[in-house]
Design a protein around this motif. Structure first.
Motif, PDB file in Angstrom:
ATOM      1  N   ILE A 222       1.087  -1.573  -0.154  1.00  0.00           N
ATOM      2  CA  ILE A 222       0.416   0.143   0.210  1.00  0.00           C
ATOM      3  C   ILE A 222       0.748   1.351  -0.281  1.00  0.00           C
ATOM      4  O   ILE A 222       1.694   0.678   0.764  1.00  0.00           O
ATOM      5  CB  ILE A 222      -0.768  -0.169   1.278  1.00  0.00           C
ATOM      6  CG1 ILE A 222      -1.044  -1.596   1.454  1.00  0.00           C
ATOM      7  CG2 ILE A 222      -1.635   1.452   1.418  1.00  0.00           C
ATOM      8  CD1 ILE A 222      -2.654  -1.233   2.142  1.00  0.00           C
ATOM      9  N   VAL A 223       0.456   2.027  -0.913  1.00  0.00           N
ATOM     10  CA  VAL A 223       1.155   2.994  -0.525  1.00  0.00           C
ATOM     11  C   VAL A 223       0.540   4.289  -1.116  1.00  0.00           C
ATOM     12  O   VAL A 223      -0.264   4.531  -1.109  1.00  0.00           O
ATOM     13  CB  VAL A 223       2.224   3.002  -2.903  1.00  0.00           C
ATOM     14  CG1 VAL A 223       2.833   4.716  -3.181  1.00  0.00           C
ATOM     15  CG2 VAL A 223       2.781   2.266  -3.104  1.00  0.00           C
TER      16      VAL A 223
ATOM     17  N   GLN B 263      -6.956   2.136  -5.556  1.00  0.00           N
ATOM     18  CA  GLN B 263      -6.937   1.499  -6.752  1.00  0.00           C
ATOM     19  C   GLN B 263      -5.291   0.580  -6.319  1.00  0.00           C
ATOM     20  O   GLN B 263      -4.642   1.436  -6.141  1.00  0.00           O
ATOM     21  CB  GLN B 263      -6.405   2.667  -7.593  1.00  0.00           C
ATOM     22  CG  GLN B 263      -4.935   3.254  -7.926  1.00  0.00           C
ATOM     23  CD  GLN B 263      -3.728   4.404  -8.899  1.00  0.00           C
ATOM     24  OE1 GLN B 263      -3.833   3.520  -9.668  1.00  0.00           O
ATOM     25  NE2 GLN B 263      -4.485   5.591  -8.650  1.00  0.00           N
ATOM     26  N   PHE B 264      -5.970  -0.519  -7.450  1.00  0.00           N
ATOM     27  CA  PHE B 264      -4.478  -1.547  -6.964  1.00  0.00           C
ATOM     28  C   PHE B 264      -4.252  -2.263  -7.901  1.00  0.00           C
ATOM     29  O   PHE B 264      -4.685  -2.426  -9.118  1.00  0.00           O
ATOM     30  CB  PHE B 264      -5.265  -2.489  -6.330  1.00  0.00           C
ATOM     31  CG  PHE B 264      -5.454  -2.275  -4.457  1.00  0.00           C
ATOM     32  CD1 PHE B 264      -4.425  -2.942  -4.092  1.00  0.00           C
ATOM     33  CD2 PHE B 264      -6.918  -1.598  -4.174  1.00  0.00           C
ATOM     34  CE1 PHE B 264      -4.598  -2.348  -2.551  1.00  0.00           C
ATOM     35  CE2 PHE B 264      -6.243  -1.241  -2.677  1.00  0.00           C
ATOM     36  CZ  PHE B 264      -5.610  -1.621  -1.820  1.00  0.00           C
ATOM     37  N   ALA B 265      -2.766  -2.381  -8.626  1.00  0.00           N
ATOM     38  CA  ALA B 265      -2.793  -2.653  -9.670  1.00  0.00           C
ATOM     39  C   ALA B 265      -1.784  -3.906  -9.519  1.00  0.00           C
ATOM     40  O   ALA B 265      -0.761  -3.775  -8.487  1.00  0.00           O
ATOM     41  CB  ALA B 265      -1.776  -1.954 -10.605  1.00  0.00           C
ATOM     42  N   ARG B 266      -1.926  -4.514 -10.718  1.00  0.00           N
ATOM     43  CA  ARG B 266      -0.352  -5.687 -10.542  1.00  0.00           C
ATOM     44  C   ARG B 266       0.802  -5.339 -10.704  1.00  0.00           C
ATOM     45  O   ARG B 266       0.283  -4.713 -12.116  1.00  0.00           O
ATOM     46  CB  ARG B 266      -1.231  -7.219 -10.720  1.00  0.00           C
ATOM     47  CG  ARG B 266      -0.970  -8.172 -10.900  1.00  0.00           C
ATOM     48  CD  ARG B 266      -1.129  -9.755 -12.187  1.00  0.00           C
ATOM     49  NE  ARG B 266      -2.644 -10.096 -11.948  1.00  0.00           N
ATOM     50  CZ  ARG B 266      -3.748 -10.555 -11.258  1.00  0.00           C
ATOM     51  NH1 ARG B 266      -2.444 -11.888 -10.957  1.00  0.00           N
ATOM     52  NH2 ARG B 266      -4.293 -11.208 -11.307  1.00  0.00           N
ATOM     53  N   LEU B 267       1.736  -5.420 -10.001  1.00  0.00           N
ATOM     54  CA  LEU B 267       2.672  -5.322 -10.275  1.00  0.00           C
ATOM     55  C   LEU B 267       3.803  -5.700 -11.788  1.00  0.00           C
ATOM     56  O   LEU B 267       4.468  -5.519 -12.317  1.00  0.00           O
ATOM     57  CB  LEU B 267       3.960  -5.840  -8.796  1.00  0.00           C
ATOM     58  CG  LEU B 267       5.196  -5.367  -9.358  1.00  0.00           C
ATOM     59  CD1 LEU B 267       5.557  -3.990  -9.226  1.00  0.00           C
ATOM     60  CD2 LEU B 267       6.491  -5.721  -8.568  1.00  0.00           C
TER      61      LEU B 267
ATOM     62  N   VAL C 103      -2.773   2.014  -3.831  1.00  0.00           N
ATOM     63  CA  VAL C 103      -2.899   3.799  -3.820  1.00  0.00           C
ATOM     64  C   VAL C 103      -3.813   3.843  -2.951  1.00  0.00           C
ATOM     65  O   VAL C 103      -4.753   4.111  -3.467  1.00  0.00           O
ATOM     66  CB  VAL C 103      -2.412   4.411  -5.361  1.00  0.00           C
ATOM     67  CG1 VAL C 103      -2.784   5.966  -4.148  1.00  0.00           C
ATOM     68  CG2 VAL C 103      -1.851   4.007  -6.141  1.00  0.00           C
ATOM     69  N   ILE C 104      -3.480   4.476  -1.813  1.00  0.00           N
ATOM     70  CA  ILE C 104      -3.941   5.409  -0.525  1.00  0.00           C
ATOM     71  C   ILE C 104      -3.969   6.519  -0.614  1.00  0.00           C
ATOM     72  O   ILE C 104      -2.761   6.924   0.125  1.00  0.00           O
ATOM     73  CB  ILE C 104      -4.916   4.432   0.577  1.00  0.00           C
ATOM     74  CG1 ILE C 104      -5.716   2.942   0.388  1.00  0.00           C
ATOM     75  CG2 ILE C 104      -5.009   4.734   1.706  1.00  0.00           C
ATOM     76  CD1 ILE C 104      -5.266   2.087   1.298  1.00  0.00           C
TER      77      ILE C 104
ATOM     78  N   ASP D 261      -5.304  11.273   2.934  1.00  0.00           N
ATOM     79  CA  ASP D 261      -6.514  11.419   4.012  1.00  0.00           C
ATOM     80  C   ASP D 261      -7.017   9.991   4.000  1.00  0.00           C
ATOM     81  O   ASP D 261      -8.200  10.384   3.968  1.00  0.00           O
ATOM     82  CB  ASP D 261      -7.287  12.476   3.518  1.00  0.00           C
ATOM     83  CG  ASP D 261      -7.836  11.889   2.165  1.00  0.00           C
ATOM     84  OD1 ASP D 261      -6.877  11.545   1.122  1.00  0.00           O
ATOM     85  OD2 ASP D 261      -8.630  12.744   1.537  1.00  0.00           O
ATOM     86  N   GLY D 262      -6.733   8.971   3.352  1.00  0.00           N
ATOM     87  CA  GLY D 262      -7.187   8.137   3.178  1.00  0.00           C
ATOM     88  C   GLY D 262      -8.559   6.615   4.115  1.00  0.00           C
ATOM     89  O   GLY D 262      -6.822   6.395   4.405  1.00  0.00           O
ATOM     90  N   ARG D 263      -8.651   5.489   4.390  1.00  0.00           N
ATOM     91  CA  ARG D 263      -8.410   4.965   4.968  1.00  0.00           C
ATOM     92  C   ARG D 263      -9.725   3.627   3.991  1.00  0.00           C
ATOM     93  O   ARG D 263     -10.882   3.947   3.897  1.00  0.00           O
ATOM     94  CB  ARG D 263      -9.751   5.289   6.126  1.00  0.00           C
ATOM     95  CG  ARG D 263      -9.790   6.284   6.513  1.00  0.00           C
ATOM     96  CD  ARG D 263      -8.254   6.671   8.091  1.00  0.00           C
ATOM     97  NE  ARG D 263      -8.806   7.491   8.143  1.00  0.00           N
ATOM     98  CZ  ARG D 263      -7.796   9.104   7.731  1.00  0.00           C
ATOM     99  NH1 ARG D 263      -7.636   8.234   6.977  1.00  0.00           N
ATOM    100  NH2 ARG D 263      -7.952  10.281   8.995  1.00  0.00           N
ATOM    101  N   GLY D 264      -9.285   2.319   3.780  1.00  0.00           N
ATOM    102  CA  GLY D 264      -9.426   1.641   3.180  1.00  0.00           C
ATOM    103  C   GLY D 264     -10.463   0.312   4.888  1.00  0.00           C
ATOM    104  O   GLY D 264     -10.154   0.532   5.152  1.00  0.00           O
TER     105      GLY D 264
END
Length: 436
Positions: A54-55, A223-227, A151-152, A155-158
């Protein structure tokens, strides 16, 4: 009057009709969500991520970064996976480094960027994080296809289930990225409530439609991407575009990666409750959207983009500009008609009395207000976490929110024509930190 009524009716009929279509699609999605989750719940097959990075891009985020990082470190994926958090301190000169230094956790990595490399935009900060994660992954012999990079924002909270949802969708090897729902957590203010209505209900329905069409767009938060998919885009997957997330999604579509959307996992972020800051943010987004129009020739020429997907992409890239110019044309007609109604300004133009003008204005007001009220009901039925009175107040404010969007679009056009690309960072509201 006839021409104004015809133009006004066309605009008013198409916009509510589009909103109504989204409402119907959203309702259908809610009704079939359980079935689709069972359909997509493929047993673990060796394609789902084993490591979640998580970046958190951070530039002067001392007010919020402590809570954000602590919340990210607390997220867990399916059994057998691990979660790591990489904070990119992009040259912060406030208390951000001190806040990060006070978090003692083995899953936290802080990447400090100093001048002259720092503060070159969010895209460059994310690229630095990507290269660090890529190098560590290869050094330790991990499979990039089984590493997810999320990417969060600062100010983000998953949500607690966010990594499990990403894992479920990435069991399909063709899925290169997943976008989650976006919520606003400070919706006690009217502007915050309107933005939650926009993201949680309207944008959610749009993304569900795009998920069915195969055209899901990536947002900056959640957003989440496969490396391995990012690595195919080179050393810098993110660009200098003002909406680097939208452009990344377009590049992934052109590269043949499938992007999925989930409405049952979300990331919460701060809404802007100051009109000037909100206008600045939306102008930046609109200018970035204008920059992405340059992808139209490649999208049209691509054999990987199906015709129905191409039409949807053309719509969401061009609609803001068509709306801006269309609204300007209608307002010009209104201005001329009202001017001619005043004594001494010649014959009346299309509208021949103030009574007729009132009828046309009421027709427009009804058409602008109805969609917001419908979305307020959708929000209440689907999410059930906000008072109906708050949602109705947000719905009544929604037409003014749309007008702010049109102003933002015109400001963006002016900035793009004037080749002005620099932007000041959006200031956060202070939040209490929590222990990791």
């Amino acid at each position: 009057m006839t021409a104004i009524l015809l133009v006004g009716f066309a605009l008013l009929a198409l916009w509510p009709a589009y909103n109504l279509a989204l409402v119907v699609f959203s309702a259908g999605d809610s009704a079939t969500a359980a079935h689709r989750r069972r359909r997509d719940a493929i047993a673990p097959n060796g394609n789902e991520p084993l490591t979640f990075w998580i970046v958190v891009p951070a530039l002067n985020e001392e007010r919020v970064v402590g809570r954000t990082v602590s919340a990210a470190l607390a997220l867990t994926g399916p059994a057998g996976t691990r979660t790591r958090v990489l904070v990119v301190d992009d040259g912060s000169d406030d208390g951000t480094p001190d806040v990060l230094a006070g978090i003692d956790h083995p899953g936290l990595t802080v990447l400090r960027r100093d001048f002259p490399n720092a503060r070159k935009g969010k895209g460059e900060a994310l690229n630095a994080a990507f290269r660090t994660i890529r190098d560590l992954t290869l050094r330790y012999g991990e499979d990039p296809a089984r590493v997810a990079v999320g990417v969060i924002d600062g100010d983000g909270r998953g949500s607690a289930n966010i990594l499990r949802e990403v894992s479920r969708l990435m069991r399909d090897p063709s899925v290169g990225a997943v976008q989650t729902r976006v919520r606003i957590h400070n919706r006690d203010k009217v502007l915050g409530a309107v933005q939650d209505l926009e993201f949680a209900a309207i944008a959610n329905a749009s993304q569900l439609l795009r998920d069915a069409a195969g055209t899901v767009g990536l947002g900056g938060n959640g957003q989440f991407a496969r490396l391995s998919s990012l690595m195919r885009l080179g050393d810098a997957p993110w660009s200098h575009c003002l909406v680097e997330d939208l452009e990344l999604g377009l590049r992934m579509h052109l590269g043949g990666d499938r992007i999925r959307y989930t409405s049952i996992a979300h990331v919460k972020q701060q809404g802007l409750v100051d009109v000037r800051r909100l206008l600045r943010q939306r102008t930046r987004w609109a200018q970035g959207n204008l920059q992405c129009v340059s992808y139209l020739p490649r999208l049209v020429a691509s054999r990987r983009i199906r015709n129905h997907a191409l039409l949807e992409m053309l719509y969401y890239l061009l609609a803001p500009w068509m709306n801006a110019f269309g609204t300007a044309a209608v307002l010009s007609l209104w201005t001329v008609a009202m001017w001619r109604l005043l004594p001494g300004n010649g014959d009346t133009f299309m509208i021949h009395s103030w009574g007729q003008m009132g009828h046309v204005a009421a027709f427009w007001a009804a058409g602008m207000t109805a969609p917001g009220l419908i979305w307020a009901l959708v929000h209440r039925v689907q999410l059930r976490d906000e008072k109906l009175s708050t949602l109705l107040l947000a719905a009544l404010a929604y037409p003014f929110f749309l007008m702010l969007g049109l102003v933002s679009t015109w400001r963006a056009i002016g900035r793009q024509v004037g080749r002005r690309q620099t932007w000041a960072k959006t200031e956060r509201l202070a939040e209490e930190p929590v222990a990791a």
